[in-house]
Design an enzyme around this catalytic site. Sequence first.
Site, PDB file in Angstrom:
ATOM      1  N   THR A 192      58.489  48.625  57.421  1.00  0.00           N
ATOM      2  CA  THR A 192      56.979  48.152  57.433  1.00  0.00           C
ATOM      3  C   THR A 192      56.642  47.442  58.664  1.00  0.00           C
ATOM      4  O   THR A 192      57.575  46.754  59.424  1.00  0.00           O
ATOM      5  CB  THR A 192      57.041  46.969  56.103  1.00  0.00           C
ATOM      6  OG1 THR A 192      57.962  46.024  56.369  1.00  0.00           O
ATOM      7  CG2 THR A 192      57.394  47.783  55.033  1.00  0.00           C
ATOM      8  N   GLU A 193      55.317  47.632  58.997  1.00  0.00           N
ATOM      9  CA  GLU A 193      54.840  47.291  60.298  1.00  0.00           C
ATOM     10  C   GLU A 193      53.853  45.946  60.003  1.00  0.00           C
ATOM     11  O   GLU A 193      53.558  45.481  60.999  1.00  0.00           O
ATOM     12  CB  GLU A 193      54.053  48.148  61.084  1.00  0.00           C
ATOM     13  CG  GLU A 193      55.018  49.593  61.297  1.00  0.00           C
ATOM     14  CD  GLU A 193      54.459  50.735  61.849  1.00  0.00           C
ATOM     15  OE1 GLU A 193      53.236  50.693  61.820  1.00  0.00           O
ATOM     16  OE2 GLU A 193      55.133  51.566  62.186  1.00  0.00           O
ATOM     17  N   GLN A 195      51.824  43.313  56.972  1.00  0.00           N
ATOM     18  CA  GLN A 195      51.384  42.878  55.525  1.00  0.00           C
ATOM     19  C   GLN A 195      50.777  43.847  54.675  1.00  0.00           C
ATOM     20  O   GLN A 195      49.866  44.578  55.168  1.00  0.00           O
ATOM     21  CB  GLN A 195      50.707  41.554  55.452  1.00  0.00           C
ATOM     22  CG  GLN A 195      50.392  40.988  54.108  1.00  0.00           C
ATOM     23  CD  GLN A 195      49.641  39.573  54.006  1.00  0.00           C
ATOM     24  OE1 GLN A 195      48.830  39.296  54.912  1.00  0.00           O
ATOM     25  NE2 GLN A 195      49.222  39.201  52.878  1.00  0.00           N
ATOM     26  N   SER A 217      65.007  43.368  51.842  1.00  0.00           N
ATOM     27  CA  SER A 217      63.917  42.372  52.416  1.00  0.00           C
ATOM     28  C   SER A 217      64.001  41.034  51.634  1.00  0.00           C
ATOM     29  O   SER A 217      65.056  41.152  50.622  1.00  0.00           O
ATOM     30  CB  SER A 217      62.408  42.837  52.311  1.00  0.00           C
ATOM     31  OG  SER A 217      61.609  41.736  53.025  1.00  0.00           O
ATOM     32  N   ASP A 219      61.867  38.791  48.472  1.00  0.00           N
ATOM     33  CA  ASP A 219      61.118  38.871  47.346  1.00  0.00           C
ATOM     34  C   ASP A 219      59.730  39.365  47.767  1.00  0.00           C
ATOM     35  O   ASP A 219      59.123  40.078  46.591  1.00  0.00           O
ATOM     36  CB  ASP A 219      61.235  37.677  46.271  1.00  0.00           C
ATOM     37  CG  ASP A 219      62.722  37.561  45.993  1.00  0.00           C
ATOM     38  OD1 ASP A 219      63.256  38.396  45.258  1.00  0.00           O
ATOM     39  OD2 ASP A 219      63.160  36.220  46.092  1.00  0.00           O
ATOM     40  N   GLU A 224      54.971  43.448  46.766  1.00  0.00           N
ATOM     41  CA  GLU A 224      54.062  44.436  47.305  1.00  0.00           C
ATOM     42  C   GLU A 224      54.175  45.856  46.551  1.00  0.00           C
ATOM     43  O   GLU A 224      53.257  46.513  46.214  1.00  0.00           O
ATOM     44  CB  GLU A 224      54.297  44.468  48.855  1.00  0.00           C
ATOM     45  CG  GLU A 224      53.671  43.467  49.811  1.00  0.00           C
ATOM     46  CD  GLU A 224      53.640  43.967  51.154  1.00  0.00           C
ATOM     47  OE1 GLU A 224      53.841  45.242  51.205  1.00  0.00           O
ATOM     48  OE2 GLU A 224      53.709  43.030  51.917  1.00  0.00           O
ATOM     49  N   ARG A 329      66.476  26.812  54.867  1.00  0.00           N
ATOM     50  CA  ARG A 329      65.336  26.586  55.073  1.00  0.00           C
ATOM     51  C   ARG A 329      64.680  25.819  53.911  1.00  0.00           C
ATOM     52  O   ARG A 329      63.900  24.829  54.018  1.00  0.00           O
ATOM     53  CB  ARG A 329      64.343  27.581  55.426  1.00  0.00           C
ATOM     54  CG  ARG A 329      64.417  28.570  54.148  1.00  0.00           C
ATOM     55  CD  ARG A 329      63.043  29.805  54.520  1.00  0.00           C
ATOM     56  NE  ARG A 329      61.920  29.417  53.802  1.00  0.00           N
ATOM     57  CZ  ARG A 329      61.053  30.577  53.286  1.00  0.00           C
ATOM     58  NH1 ARG A 329      61.398  31.848  53.499  1.00  0.00           N
ATOM     59  NH2 ARG A 329      60.158  30.326  52.442  1.00  0.00           N
ATOM     60  N   GLY A 540      56.689  33.917  45.241  1.00  0.00           N
ATOM     61  CA  GLY A 540      56.884  33.236  46.491  1.00  0.00           C
ATOM     62  C   GLY A 540      55.508  33.402  47.462  1.00  0.00           C
ATOM     63  O   GLY A 540      55.605  33.027  48.579  1.00  0.00           O
TER      64      GLY A 540
END
Length: 562
Positions: A192-193, A195, A217, A219, A224, A329, A540
């Site tokens: 993917t490039e 959003q 990736s 979630d 998508e 994080r 998310g």
Amino acid sequence: METGASEPDPSRQRNGFVGTLYGEFTDTLNDSLRYSVSLTASSLTIQRICSSPGRTKVVFNLADCIGCRAYRGTDSADIGAYFTAYFYPFKRRWMSAGVARQRVEQCFRVALVQDASVNLQEAERWAAAVRDASGLQAPRREGVTYTEVRRPGRVMIFVNPQSGRGQALQLFTGHVQGMLTEAAVPYKLFITEHQNHAREVVRRADLSRWDALVIMSGDGLLFEVINGLMEREDWQRAIQTPVGILPGGSGNALAASVHHYSQSPPAWNEELLLSCGFMLCKGLVGTLDLVSIHLSSRQRLFSFLSVAWGFVADVDIESEKYRHVGAIRFLMGTLVRLASLKIYQGRLAYLPAKEKPKLPKGTTKTGHSPSTPQRPSLCSSLPCQLNPDSSTNLISHHNHNSPNSNHNTITNTTGEITTKRSEGGGKTVTPVDSLLPDLDQPVPESWTVVQEEDFVLVLAIYQSHLAEDLWTVPGASADDGLIHLFYVTAGISRPALLRLFLAMEKGAHLSCDCPHLVYEKVKALRLEPVTPHGVITVDGEMVEYGPVQAQIHPGLARLICG
């Protein structure tokens, strides 16, 4: 961007192996070492042939085998042929307690006669039998009905190179690519490039070319893909395309959930990736609940994981600045948010999964006497934040493909609530949300209204894990037909809230007897924030802030699992 694909292997087709095979073969490196090998429908047994007593015997469960191949050696003068089986059994970890799947390769040399072609035929016979038998043996949960990805399956794999610490592509080539080759799974890699790139591709793809869509990736990319499938004219057929998950992000909630559903010991990082890769190679498919989400702008989304407001949503979005450190994080974001704990005002209502017993006369549904002043019933009391006459629906997404991006509002003209008109003039009805009234209408009498208006967080989740290390719903399954609703009311102390999240690492938070934590199993819900500013996330991803309602659709999608 598309990149390298492996080709289908016709020999992957099953031949219906039954019975037992027995043979004697030599070691690939030392012809003086000989082994007796026996294959049954459930196991491969290897025993060294020697004169000394107590011969070593190793038994491999074919449920742990993902593939087997036959081939000639690199030396043209070598008349022998070879077959190699690939296993991923549970073995004790080297540096810590517990077990995890680890790769084991078993290779044998076939040199029965002086004819190289005959030896290769025998090697191919064994390889086909091992594939056949291992295909019939897969880790399955009792009481769960599975289908299987067609063999050899054609898989499109979407990789977001920016997810997590930006290592998703390296993780794929370093761990998953070899497994797919061993299992003879043909695939096409799609990088993917930007959003919504995967959403656009899935929306227009010829799905007849693919037997599964797999996400490497976090979630957000699966969010998508799911919505791209549901935005198609042929959504009813499209959403039956099995989807799979390979953890490559920070949270990896669905990957951790799928691993948990396989009844495997806890795993993180590369061990979790290996587990999900193993399940992809085995190709078992179960059902997956989806939740229909309605926003105040009349935008409709489909969710596979969660809806969050308050503390959880704040941590998810605010911790984006720490994504370079990986899954930790969320711990960093939790500590920062605890230091400045916020209280949110809002109204919450839900339809319990089971009807509660009728209350005695003289009390209302919420348990108050008629003389108790009642809050207004839950209808859309906030003004719509977008122009209701606008032909374009707007939704604010947090861009997980670009770690340095700001929160942007993007235009989306898809997602009608009831119908889509096909090119032929007919209508394709999307799933009907029969449990939900319009957002501007009161909730039905059968719903429970929460009179408490001060919340620390509201979390509706439909998987077992909220992140790799957050076991939020110990009893959940991918298709239990439930929304698991948690909310924490104001008054909880910072240490108590921290203890809840620390206990959640082991799924023990419901045993903390925290009076501010409420847990309900529901079929539908409505949330109306009163606090004017805040964050709501779906899977998310940050969405438009305002009233939101949701309904479960049991088993609507299909999920590669084990």
